[in-house]
Motif scaffolding. Structure first.
Motif, PDB file in Angstrom:
ATOM      1  N   GLY A   1      -6.283  -5.741   8.159  1.00  0.00           N
ATOM      2  CA  GLY A   1      -6.025  -7.412   9.241  1.00  0.00           C
ATOM      3  C   GLY A   1      -6.874  -8.569   8.486  1.00  0.00           C
ATOM      4  O   GLY A   1      -6.460  -8.502   6.196  1.00  0.00           O
ATOM      5  N   THR A   2      -6.207  -9.768   8.507  1.00  0.00           N
ATOM      6  CA  THR A   2      -7.027 -10.645   7.791  1.00  0.00           C
ATOM      7  C   THR A   2      -7.880 -11.543   7.634  1.00  0.00           C
ATOM      8  O   THR A   2      -8.895 -11.109   8.674  1.00  0.00           O
ATOM      9  N   SER A   3      -8.685 -11.881   6.590  1.00  0.00           N
ATOM     10  CA  SER A   3      -9.697 -12.731   7.143  1.00  0.00           C
ATOM     11  C   SER A   3      -9.761 -13.763   5.788  1.00  0.00           C
ATOM     12  O   SER A   3      -9.095 -13.634   5.294  1.00  0.00           O
ATOM     13  N   GLU A   4     -10.177 -14.905   6.729  1.00  0.00           N
ATOM     14  CA  GLU A   4     -11.023 -16.291   5.739  1.00  0.00           C
ATOM     15  C   GLU A   4     -11.948 -16.279   4.750  1.00  0.00           C
ATOM     16  O   GLU A   4     -12.895 -16.086   5.078  1.00  0.00           O
ATOM     17  N   HIS A   5     -11.323 -16.318   3.665  1.00  0.00           N
ATOM     18  CA  HIS A   5     -12.482 -16.668   2.307  1.00  0.00           C
ATOM     19  C   HIS A   5     -12.650 -17.855   2.268  1.00  0.00           C
ATOM     20  O   HIS A   5     -11.797 -18.713   1.673  1.00  0.00           O
ATOM     21  N   SER A   6     -13.775 -17.729   1.714  1.00  0.00           N
ATOM     22  CA  SER A   6     -14.508 -18.992   1.779  1.00  0.00           C
ATOM     23  C   SER A   6     -14.061 -20.054   0.571  1.00  0.00           C
ATOM     24  O   SER A   6     -14.355 -21.634   0.464  1.00  0.00           O
ATOM     25  N   VAL A   7     -13.567 -19.639  -0.595  1.00  0.00           N
ATOM     26  CA  VAL A   7     -12.899 -20.273  -1.715  1.00  0.00           C
ATOM     27  C   VAL A   7     -11.763 -20.178  -1.538  1.00  0.00           C
ATOM     28  O   VAL A   7     -11.283 -21.034  -1.907  1.00  0.00           O
ATOM     29  N   LEU A   8     -10.981 -18.741  -1.183  1.00  0.00           N
ATOM     30  CA  LEU A   8      -9.504 -18.721  -2.167  1.00  0.00           C
ATOM     31  C   LEU A   8      -9.034 -18.636  -0.315  1.00  0.00           C
ATOM     32  O   LEU A   8      -6.863 -18.886  -0.794  1.00  0.00           O
ATOM     33  N   GLY A   9      -9.138 -18.677   0.499  1.00  0.00           N
ATOM     34  CA  GLY A   9      -8.922 -19.224   1.876  1.00  0.00           C
ATOM     35  C   GLY A   9      -8.334 -17.676   2.469  1.00  0.00           C
ATOM     36  O   GLY A   9      -8.948 -16.763   2.482  1.00  0.00           O
ATOM     37  N   ARG A  10      -6.767 -18.043   3.506  1.00  0.00           N
ATOM     38  CA  ARG A  10      -6.777 -16.563   4.138  1.00  0.00           C
ATOM     39  C   ARG A  10      -6.485 -15.686   2.759  1.00  0.00           C
ATOM     40  O   ARG A  10      -6.159 -15.547   1.853  1.00  0.00           O
ATOM     41  N   ARG A  11      -6.369 -13.893   3.447  1.00  0.00           N
ATOM     42  CA  ARG A  11      -6.610 -12.718   2.677  1.00  0.00           C
ATOM     43  C   ARG A  11      -6.135 -12.193   3.921  1.00  0.00           C
ATOM     44  O   ARG A  11      -6.309 -11.784   4.422  1.00  0.00           O
ATOM     45  N   TRP A  12      -5.233 -11.165   3.353  1.00  0.00           N
ATOM     46  CA  TRP A  12      -4.158 -10.396   4.051  1.00  0.00           C
ATOM     47  C   TRP A  12      -4.492  -9.052   2.998  1.00  0.00           C
ATOM     48  O   TRP A  12      -4.554  -8.771   2.049  1.00  0.00           O
ATOM     49  N   ILE A  13      -4.931  -8.350   4.027  1.00  0.00           N
ATOM     50  CA  ILE A  13      -6.293  -7.123   3.593  1.00  0.00           C
ATOM     51  C   ILE A  13      -4.778  -5.902   4.497  1.00  0.00           C
ATOM     52  O   ILE A  13      -4.921  -5.854   5.587  1.00  0.00           O
ATOM     53  N   TYR A  14      -4.879  -4.970   3.244  1.00  0.00           N
ATOM     54  CA  TYR A  14      -4.532  -3.483   3.118  1.00  0.00           C
ATOM     55  C   TYR A  14      -4.784  -2.458   3.061  1.00  0.00           C
ATOM     56  O   TYR A  14      -5.827  -2.432   2.000  1.00  0.00           O
ATOM     57  N   ASP A  15      -4.200  -1.159   3.648  1.00  0.00           N
ATOM     58  CA  ASP A  15      -5.175  -0.179   2.881  1.00  0.00           C
ATOM     59  C   ASP A  15      -4.481   0.088   1.668  1.00  0.00           C
ATOM     60  O   ASP A  15      -2.976  -0.005   1.502  1.00  0.00           O
ATOM     61  N   GLY A  16      -4.628   0.121   0.455  1.00  0.00           N
ATOM     62  CA  GLY A  16      -4.734   0.572  -0.571  1.00  0.00           C
ATOM     63  C   GLY A  16      -2.777   1.199  -0.631  1.00  0.00           C
ATOM     64  O   GLY A  16      -2.231   1.210  -1.915  1.00  0.00           O
ATOM     65  N   CYS A  17      -3.250   2.587   0.409  1.00  0.00           N
ATOM     66  CA  CYS A  17      -2.146   3.513   0.057  1.00  0.00           C
ATOM     67  C   CYS A  17      -0.817   3.010  -0.022  1.00  0.00           C
ATOM     68  O   CYS A  17      -0.441   4.132  -0.343  1.00  0.00           O
ATOM     69  N   GLY A  18      -0.890   2.394   1.358  1.00  0.00           N
ATOM     70  CA  GLY A  18       0.507   1.774   1.465  1.00  0.00           C
ATOM     71  C   GLY A  18       0.965   0.182   0.543  1.00  0.00           C
ATOM     72  O   GLY A  18       2.052  -0.359   0.726  1.00  0.00           O
ATOM     73  N   ASP A  19       0.181   0.368  -0.814  1.00  0.00           N
ATOM     74  CA  ASP A  19       0.091  -0.837  -1.939  1.00  0.00           C
ATOM     75  C   ASP A  19       0.570  -0.205  -2.455  1.00  0.00           C
ATOM     76  O   ASP A  19      -0.367   0.151  -3.196  1.00  0.00           O
ATOM     77  N   PRO A  20       2.095  -0.709  -3.039  1.00  0.00           N
ATOM     78  CA  PRO A  20       2.721   0.116  -4.886  1.00  0.00           C
ATOM     79  C   PRO A  20       1.305  -0.686  -6.186  1.00  0.00           C
ATOM     80  O   PRO A  20       1.167  -0.103  -6.515  1.00  0.00           O
ATOM     81  N   VAL A  21       1.516  -1.829  -5.785  1.00  0.00           N
ATOM     82  CA  VAL A  21       0.206  -1.904  -6.710  1.00  0.00           C
ATOM     83  C   VAL A  21      -0.897  -0.759  -6.891  1.00  0.00           C
ATOM     84  O   VAL A  21      -1.527  -0.871  -8.378  1.00  0.00           O
ATOM     85  N   TYR A  22      -1.421  -1.205  -5.483  1.00  0.00           N
ATOM     86  CA  TYR A  22      -2.594   0.356  -5.711  1.00  0.00           C
ATOM     87  C   TYR A  22      -2.758   0.612  -6.743  1.00  0.00           C
ATOM     88  O   TYR A  22      -2.962   2.147  -7.190  1.00  0.00           O
ATOM     89  N   ALA A  23      -1.087   1.643  -6.022  1.00  0.00           N
ATOM     90  CA  ALA A  23      -0.452   3.071  -5.992  1.00  0.00           C
ATOM     91  C   ALA A  23      -0.234   2.966  -7.725  1.00  0.00           C
ATOM     92  O   ALA A  23      -0.787   4.299  -8.602  1.00  0.00           O
ATOM     93  N   ALA A  24       0.128   2.141  -8.511  1.00  0.00           N
ATOM     94  CA  ALA A  24       0.024   1.562 -10.109  1.00  0.00           C
ATOM     95  C   ALA A  24      -1.695   1.782 -10.458  1.00  0.00           C
ATOM     96  O   ALA A  24      -1.094   2.391 -11.750  1.00  0.00           O
ATOM     97  N   ALA A  25      -2.133   0.970 -10.047  1.00  0.00           N
ATOM     98  CA  ALA A  25      -3.720   1.597 -10.662  1.00  0.00           C
ATOM     99  C   ALA A  25      -4.516   2.330 -10.656  1.00  0.00           C
ATOM    100  O   ALA A  25      -4.655   2.826 -11.589  1.00  0.00           O
ATOM    101  N   LEU A  26      -4.153   2.969  -9.555  1.00  0.00           N
ATOM    102  CA  LEU A  26      -4.367   4.251  -9.346  1.00  0.00           C
ATOM    103  C   LEU A  26      -4.152   5.216 -10.845  1.00  0.00           C
ATOM    104  O   LEU A  26      -4.975   6.386 -11.787  1.00  0.00           O
ATOM    105  N   ALA A  27      -3.138   5.641 -10.464  1.00  0.00           N
ATOM    106  CA  ALA A  27      -2.188   6.481 -11.387  1.00  0.00           C
ATOM    107  C   ALA A  27      -2.365   6.462 -12.596  1.00  0.00           C
ATOM    108  O   ALA A  27      -2.990   7.120 -13.884  1.00  0.00           O
ATOM    109  N   THR A  28      -2.864   4.829 -13.018  1.00  0.00           N
ATOM    110  CA  THR A  28      -3.470   4.390 -14.346  1.00  0.00           C
ATOM    111  C   THR A  28      -4.051   5.041 -14.866  1.00  0.00           C
ATOM    112  O   THR A  28      -4.621   5.773 -16.165  1.00  0.00           O
ATOM    113  N   ALA A  29      -5.304   5.262 -14.236  1.00  0.00           N
ATOM    114  CA  ALA A  29      -6.464   5.007 -14.163  1.00  0.00           C
ATOM    115  C   ALA A  29      -7.073   6.861 -14.042  1.00  0.00           C
ATOM    116  O   ALA A  29      -7.803   6.927 -15.550  1.00  0.00           O
TER     117      ALA A  29
END
Length: 214
Positions: free
Chosen positions: A85-113
């Protein structure tokens, strides 16, 4: 290091998860739409662009789920099926929030950890006077790898839900993320793991593991 703003999200992460969770093929819980937060841990995005946070939530029927999320300031092209979903962040503005399993940035971070024997990111909360104050994470995680692994590249991923887990394929690896944290926690002997502890947990719990594939 994760820098956390003192801000309001509308709708909240918990509200978004409560609406999103019941339709997941691995949730299998009639009470999945009622969740309480158990804890969370973060990873760093080396580029400093994407927020990476994994929440542990418990439903009204006492089942526990692991929900990796990524926070972006613009839509992730091709990831519409993974949008929580999307959410309004009172400092950063609109944020698009994703299931991390479908985001390549999460996959890279998890694998590295996992492979580098990494841990959760340090959390610093911005104060009203501009200073940052260290906050203790509510979930501690540890990768079993021996270290000496640099940050893995961000590459396209494939995602397959299989019962209570999701398998993310990326760059010669299979990353298996436990969505449901009930039941057996043992992984095969030939894999590297990510385990976690939080208040009330008697021993480290298996959260994810990585196996190399041809």
């Amino acid at each position: 290091m994760a820098v956390i703003h003192r801000a309001q999200l509308t709708p909240t992460k918990r509200d978004l998860i409560a609406e999103w969770l019941p339709a997941r093929p691995w949730s299998g819980s009639p009470a999945a739409g009622q969740v309480e937060a158990v804890g969370a841990y973060r990873f760093d995005d080396p580029s400093g662009v994407v927020g990476i946070e994994t929440l542990l939530v418990r439903t009204a029927d006492a089942r526990m789920f692991q929900v990796p999320l990524t926070y972006r300031d613009a839509p992730l092209v091709g990831a519409e099926d993974f949008l929580v979903g999307t959410s309004e962040h009172s400092v950063l503005g609109r944020r698009w929030i994703y299931d991390g399993c479908g985001d390549p940035v999460y996959a890279a971070a998890l694998a590295t950890a996992i492979l580098a024997g990494g841990r959760e990111a340090a959390e610093w909360v911005e104060q009203a006077d501009g200073r940052s104050e260290r906050r203790e994470p509510s979930v501690r995680v540890a990768g079993s790898g021996a270290g000496g692994v640099e940050a893995l590249p961000v590459v396209p991923v494939s995602v397959v839900d299989d019962g209570a887990t999701t398998t993310v394929g990326a760059s010669g690896l299979e990353l298996v993320v436990r969505r449901v944290l009930d039941g057996p926690t043992r992984a095969d002997d030939d894999v590297e793991t990510l385990t976690g502890t939080w208040p009330g947990s008697a021993e480290p719990t298996l959260l994810a593991y990585a196996r190399r594939v041809p």
